[in-house]
Design a protein around this motif. Structure first.
Motif, PDB file in Angstrom:
ATOM      1  N   SER A 250       0.843  -1.193   0.000  1.00  0.00           N
ATOM      2  CA  SER A 250       0.000   0.000   0.000  1.00  0.00           C
ATOM      3  C   SER A 250       0.879   1.243   0.000  1.00  0.00           C
ATOM      4  CB  SER A 250      -0.942  -0.008   1.206  1.00  0.00           C
ATOM      5  OG  SER A 250      -1.929   0.989   1.056  1.00  0.00           O
ATOM      6  N   TYR A 277      -5.221   2.166  14.390  1.00  0.00           N
ATOM      7  CA  TYR A 277      -4.385   1.608  13.317  1.00  0.00           C
ATOM      8  C   TYR A 277      -4.632   2.226  11.948  1.00  0.00           C
ATOM      9  CZ  TYR A 277      -8.518  -1.268  12.284  1.00  0.00           C
ATOM     10  OH  TYR A 277      -9.793  -1.681  11.987  1.00  0.00           O
ATOM     11  N   SER A 278      -5.653   3.068  11.830  1.00  0.00           N
ATOM     12  CA  SER A 278      -5.891   3.697  10.529  1.00  0.00           C
ATOM     13  C   SER A 278      -6.113   5.192  10.714  1.00  0.00           C
ATOM     14  CB  SER A 278      -7.129   3.075   9.863  1.00  0.00           C
ATOM     15  OG  SER A 278      -7.437   3.777   8.677  1.00  0.00           O
ATOM     16  N   HIS A 286       0.155   8.395   3.832  1.00  0.00           N
ATOM     17  CA  HIS A 286       0.051   7.787   2.497  1.00  0.00           C
ATOM     18  C   HIS A 286      -0.415   8.809   1.463  1.00  0.00           C
ATOM     19  CE1 HIS A 286       0.936   3.565   3.466  1.00  0.00           C
ATOM     20  NE2 HIS A 286       0.332   3.794   4.613  1.00  0.00           N
ATOM     21  N   ASP A 293       3.549   0.824   2.734  1.00  0.00           N
ATOM     22  CA  ASP A 293       3.438  -0.358   3.584  1.00  0.00           C
ATOM     23  C   ASP A 293       4.088  -1.523   2.848  1.00  0.00           C
ATOM     24  OD1 ASP A 293       1.987   1.159   5.390  1.00  0.00           O
ATOM     25  OD2 ASP A 293       0.040   0.515   4.607  1.00  0.00           O
ATOM     26  N   ARG A 295       5.384  -5.803   2.891  1.00  0.00           N
ATOM     27  CA  ARG A 295       5.114  -7.131   3.450  1.00  0.00           C
ATOM     28  C   ARG A 295       6.224  -8.089   3.029  1.00  0.00           C
ATOM     29  NH1 ARG A 295       3.263 -10.713  -0.372  1.00  0.00           N
ATOM     30  NH2 ARG A 295       2.730  -9.793  -2.376  1.00  0.00           N
ATOM     31  N   ASP A 301       0.267  -8.900   4.692  1.00  0.00           N
ATOM     32  CA  ASP A 301       0.270  -7.480   5.049  1.00  0.00           C
ATOM     33  C   ASP A 301       1.184  -7.154   6.241  1.00  0.00           C
ATOM     34  OD1 ASP A 301      -1.130  -8.689   7.059  1.00  0.00           O
ATOM     35  OD2 ASP A 301      -3.054  -7.733   6.603  1.00  0.00           O
ATOM     36  N   ASN A 302       2.301  -7.883   6.359  1.00  0.00           N
ATOM     37  CA  ASN A 302       3.220  -7.580   7.464  1.00  0.00           C
ATOM     38  C   ASN A 302       4.604  -8.118   7.135  1.00  0.00           C
ATOM     39  OD1 ASN A 302       4.165  -6.661   9.904  1.00  0.00           O
ATOM     40  ND2 ASN A 302       2.696  -7.810  11.158  1.00  0.00           N
ATOM     41  N   TYR A 308      11.582  -7.538   9.770  1.00  0.00           N
ATOM     42  CA  TYR A 308      11.362  -6.294  10.514  1.00  0.00           C
ATOM     43  C   TYR A 308      12.678  -5.829  11.139  1.00  0.00           C
ATOM     44  CZ  TYR A 308       9.136  -2.997  13.841  1.00  0.00           C
ATOM     45  OH  TYR A 308       8.763  -1.893  14.555  1.00  0.00           O
ATOM     46  N   GLU A 337       3.480  -0.537  13.926  1.00  0.00           N
ATOM     47  CA  GLU A 337       3.237  -0.955  12.537  1.00  0.00           C
ATOM     48  C   GLU A 337       4.575  -1.250  11.883  1.00  0.00           C
ATOM     49  OE1 GLU A 337       0.839   1.702  10.221  1.00  0.00           O
ATOM     50  OE2 GLU A 337      -0.906   1.516  11.530  1.00  0.00           O
ATOM     51  N   TRP A 339       5.163  -2.612   9.246  1.00  0.00           N
ATOM     52  CA  TRP A 339       5.080  -2.540   7.780  1.00  0.00           C
ATOM     53  C   TRP A 339       5.096  -1.116   7.219  1.00  0.00           C
ATOM     54  CZ3 TRP A 339       1.176  -4.189  11.117  1.00  0.00           C
ATOM     55  CH2 TRP A 339       0.108  -3.287  11.299  1.00  0.00           C
ATOM     56  N   HIS A 340       4.875  -0.106   8.064  1.00  0.00           N
ATOM     57  CA  HIS A 340       4.690   1.253   7.545  1.00  0.00           C
ATOM     58  C   HIS A 340       6.010   2.026   7.531  1.00  0.00           C
ATOM     59  CE1 HIS A 340       2.266   5.052   6.954  1.00  0.00           C
ATOM     60  NE2 HIS A 340       3.385   5.551   7.462  1.00  0.00           N
TER      61      HIS A 340
END
Ligand SMILES: [Zn+2]
Length: 372
Positions: A250, A277-278, A286, A293, A295, A301-302, A308, A337, A339-340
């Motif tokens: 993302s 989380y959003s 974004h 994001d 993965r 999605d991680n 990490y 997060e 992933w971000h």
């Protein structure tokens, strides 16, 4: 004795007598003026200190410009006499009135000197408040006198926090509910500053779309701003060399897409949970085209813990930071997060990484223009 000598002696005696009388008379006439001659203070001040019966007391001590000005302006308050000596004179409007008002509020000379030399454009804020320990905020670079009441209130509620943390947290806005009060950037600000801070206290314009979005090699429908996209390709290549394979899932999201996502989460989990989380539309990195994001190749999605770890240790070298790290939810207002990623450029990302601070803190302490 001949007549000539007699006349001479009599004349001589008369002259001596006149001289003695004259000197005595002059001495008597100048008696008051003798004090002026001995004093370092100007005439108005001397007259005033004589009226107050403080001549000897004041003149037995070192000259003080502060005392002189107070005397001249008829504002010397005897009970503060000793404090006055330690207050450095400053050539500002209403100097005498200000120092008396501060003394009335129980500030001591050290605090008053500090206030006069640092906050002379804001002393009305201090005068409108009860006494507080202003020296405890000394040397805090991001201290903003305009926020003093919020600092004191937050400090009261969070006695375990040190004063530097109190200042930073309040500056971020953490004493207020997220989204309750925020600054909104202009399109120009969003477009021209790659280091811009976006969080629950800093909003982007609804219609902001970056002008230089380019697609990522991974997918022609995935976009980032040009500089961030190029850096992301390098980050991905570096991962491959270390056998850390990850993909974007993302990248840039428009205001409308963020809106749909957020509303979907709210419908699914409720607003309170979704807010952890959003980001609400307009408050997402974004939308800047500077966040992506990622993965691990085997996860939807991680990142895996190994990936990490690699990201924490390496992403800054390519200009990215982990924007929502572990244990910082009370500051970032978002759960961890992994992933971000947020693009800041190599130089700044390295500094933020090395500081161990969240970007919210780093931005407030080192990048924000203060109003002091
Ligand atoms: Zn994200």
């Amino acid at each position: 004795m001949n007549k000539g000598l007699k006349i001479f002696l009599i004349t001589f005696l008369i002259v001596i007598l006149i001289a003695v009388i004259s000197v005595t008379i002059i001495k008597i006439l100048r008696n008051n003026n003798d004090e002026k001659i001995d004093s370092s203070y100007n005439e108005t001040a001397v007259t005033k200190m004589q009226e107050l019966n403080l001549y000897d007391e004041i003149n037995n001590k070192e000259y003080s410009k502060t005392i002189e000005v107070l005397l001249e302006e008829n504002k010397l308050n005897e009970k503060y006499l000793n404090e006055y000596y330690n207050i450095t004179y400053s050539n500002i409007n209403n100097f005498s009135t200000i120092i008396n008002q501060l003394l009335d509020k129980s500030y001591n000379s050290e605090e008053i000197n500090y206030i006069i030399s640092n906050y002379i454009n804001n002393y009305d804020i201090i005068l409108n408040m009860d006494y507080f320990d202003i020296l405890s905020f000394k040397n805090i670079s991001n201290f903003d006198i305009n926020q003093i009441e919020r600092y004191l209130a937050y400090q009261n509620e969070n006695e375990d926090l040190n004063i530097n943390t109190v200042v930073t947290y309040v500056n971020i806005g953490l004493d207020l509910e997220g989204y309750s009060k925020y600054e909104e950037y202009t399109n120009e600000e969003a477009e021209n500053d790659l280091t811009i801070l976006v969080n629950k206290y800093h909003k982007l314009p609804d219609d902001y779309v970056p002008s230089d979005l380019v697609s990522l090699s991974y997918s022609s429908t995935y976009y980032l701003r040009k500089e961030a996209a190029e850096a992301f390709e390098k980050l991905t290549d570096a991962g491959i060399l270390d056998n850390v394979i990850f993909y974007p899932f993302s990248p840039y999201r428009s205001y409308d897409l963020q809106s749909r996502l957020y509303n979907g989460y709210v419908a699914r989990d409720g607003k309170e949970a979704a807010d952890t989380y959003s980001a609400r539309p307009g408050f997402s990195e974004h939308q800047l085209g500077l966040a992506v994001d990622v993965r691990s190749s085997n996860l939807p999605d991680n990142l895996t813990p190994e990936h990490y770890k690699w990201m924490l240790d390496n992403s800054y070298k390519y200009g990215f930071i982990i924007r929502y790290p572990k244990g910082k939810q009370h500051i970032t207002q978002f759960i961890e997060e992994p992933w971000h990623l947020r693009y800041l450029g190599v130089e700044l990302a390295t500094k933020v990484h090395d500081s161990g601070l969240t970007y919210d803190e780093y931005y407030d302490i080192y990048l924000k223009k203060t109003s002091n």
